[in-house]
Design a protein around this motif. Sequence first.
Motif, mmCIF file in Angstrom:
data_model
loop_
_atom_site.group_PDB
_atom_site.id
_atom_site.type_symbol
_atom_site.label_atom_id
_atom_site.label_comp_id
_atom_site.label_asym_id
_atom_site.label_seq_id
_atom_site.Cartn_x
_atom_site.Cartn_y
_atom_site.Cartn_z
ATOM 1 N N ASP A 58 32.258 40.781 48.794
ATOM 2 C CA ASP A 58 32.242 42.103 48.346
ATOM 3 C C ASP A 58 30.582 42.428 48.294
ATOM 4 O O ASP A 58 30.272 43.648 47.810
ATOM 5 C CB ASP A 58 32.716 42.238 46.855
ATOM 6 C CG ASP A 58 32.088 41.003 45.995
ATOM 7 O OD1 ASP A 58 31.759 40.060 46.417
ATOM 8 O OD2 ASP A 58 31.915 41.406 44.761
ATOM 9 N N GLU A 98 37.954 48.757 38.586
ATOM 10 C CA GLU A 98 37.099 47.672 39.009
ATOM 11 C C GLU A 98 37.959 46.603 39.974
ATOM 12 O O GLU A 98 37.366 46.197 41.056
ATOM 13 C CB GLU A 98 36.397 46.964 37.981
ATOM 14 C CG GLU A 98 35.212 47.789 36.978
ATOM 15 C CD GLU A 98 36.180 48.920 36.250
ATOM 16 O OE1 GLU A 98 35.467 49.819 35.689
ATOM 17 O OE2 GLU A 98 37.466 48.711 35.899
ATOM 18 N N GLN A 99 39.189 46.543 39.607
ATOM 19 C CA GLN A 99 39.962 45.513 40.321
ATOM 20 C C GLN A 99 40.221 46.254 41.784
ATOM 21 O O GLN A 99 40.039 45.362 42.847
ATOM 22 C CB GLN A 99 41.282 45.324 39.799
ATOM 23 C CG GLN A 99 40.860 44.196 38.440
ATOM 24 C CD GLN A 99 42.212 43.921 37.835
ATOM 25 O OE1 GLN A 99 43.042 44.924 37.539
ATOM 26 N NE2 GLN A 99 42.596 42.564 37.684
ATOM 27 N N HIS A 102 36.907 46.010 44.031
ATOM 28 C CA HIS A 102 36.825 44.690 44.544
ATOM 29 C C HIS A 102 37.903 44.242 45.438
ATOM 30 O O HIS A 102 37.400 43.673 46.371
ATOM 31 C CB HIS A 102 36.869 43.690 43.238
ATOM 32 C CG HIS A 102 36.116 42.358 43.390
ATOM 33 N ND1 HIS A 102 36.987 41.264 43.862
ATOM 34 C CD2 HIS A 102 35.069 42.094 43.558
ATOM 35 C CE1 HIS A 102 36.033 40.420 43.965
ATOM 36 N NE2 HIS A 102 34.670 40.767 43.894
ATOM 37 N N HIS A 105 36.706 46.261 48.773
ATOM 38 C CA HIS A 105 35.481 45.521 49.235
ATOM 39 C C HIS A 105 35.443 44.465 49.834
ATOM 40 O O HIS A 105 34.937 44.085 50.946
ATOM 41 C CB HIS A 105 34.499 45.751 47.964
ATOM 42 C CG HIS A 105 33.769 47.026 47.811
ATOM 43 N ND1 HIS A 105 32.691 47.039 46.900
ATOM 44 C CD2 HIS A 105 34.007 48.307 48.234
ATOM 45 C CE1 HIS A 105 32.403 48.340 46.989
ATOM 46 N NE2 HIS A 105 32.976 48.886 47.719
ATOM 47 N N THR A 106 36.236 43.418 49.126
ATOM 48 C CA THR A 106 36.517 42.080 49.718
ATOM 49 C C THR A 106 37.487 41.972 50.861
ATOM 50 O O THR A 106 37.047 41.499 52.047
ATOM 51 C CB THR A 106 37.133 41.097 48.634
ATOM 52 O OG1 THR A 106 36.100 40.936 47.344
ATOM 53 C CG2 THR A 106 37.087 39.725 49.075
#
Length: 275
Positions: A58, A98-99, A102, A105-106
């Motif tokens: 991330d 936020e989850q 993430h 992104h990951t």
Amino acid sequence: MQRTWLISGISSGFGRSMAEQLLAVGDRVAGTVRSLSSVEDLQRRYTDQLWVTELNLDEMGSIREVVDSAFSAMGKIDVVVSNAGYGLFGAAEEATDEQVVHQIHTNLLGSIQLVRCALPHLRIAGGGRIIQLSTVGGQAAFPGASLYHASKWGIEGFIDSLSREIEVFNIGCTLVEPGGARTQFRYGSSRIGPRLPAYDVSPASMARQMIEAGTAVPPGDPEKMVARIIESASQIPAPKRLVLGTDAYTAMHQQLAQRLAELELQRDQASSTDA
């Protein structure tokens, strides 16, 4: 013949098993982990074969530096395995912003960047192999996994298109689509969003219940699955997809057949909009 592999996420799961199997037969591995302490035992056993550095997918800005360093340290890398990732489960509405960020992104952006950064090295070397870990959930969709599916369907589209762009450079791409495996993925690395009671009546709740109970045993043998992945790197041409597990084959076959049947019903409608 000794080969050199770059593998993201070798601290556990498929990545760890792959590193162990490859190192045991004399291959070299450049691996990434979130914490170097997670592979201290491998570093002690395979000092001359293993190169390891820390990487969080991330953190987009650090991926190119890590990939460049791996190729510089190893001299040449034959196979790049984009393996690191995790699952975010529960209803889409339950996950926090936020989850969501993430997860994408990951699993998606980080995986894309890892492959993009490896491409110039493979292209200049005259070829190589890219293996992208996906999942049965990259072709079949289930309630309670919408955000995980978003990341995996996205990476599958990327790899499908990319494979046509780079085959002229003798670089092959394979998407690995395993079913449930007895690794730490389901009950170790998976995450769930805050519970919204309204979704207790939704099929999405089944994913949460399964993870919270932690009792269902996935059918797949991770050691056998990894062995098939390693074998695929020697196949010419590279298999576009590698389906692992009867559960994966069954779910994918059922949902792909249903999608094709629904498409066939729209043949006349589709042609009705032509000029």
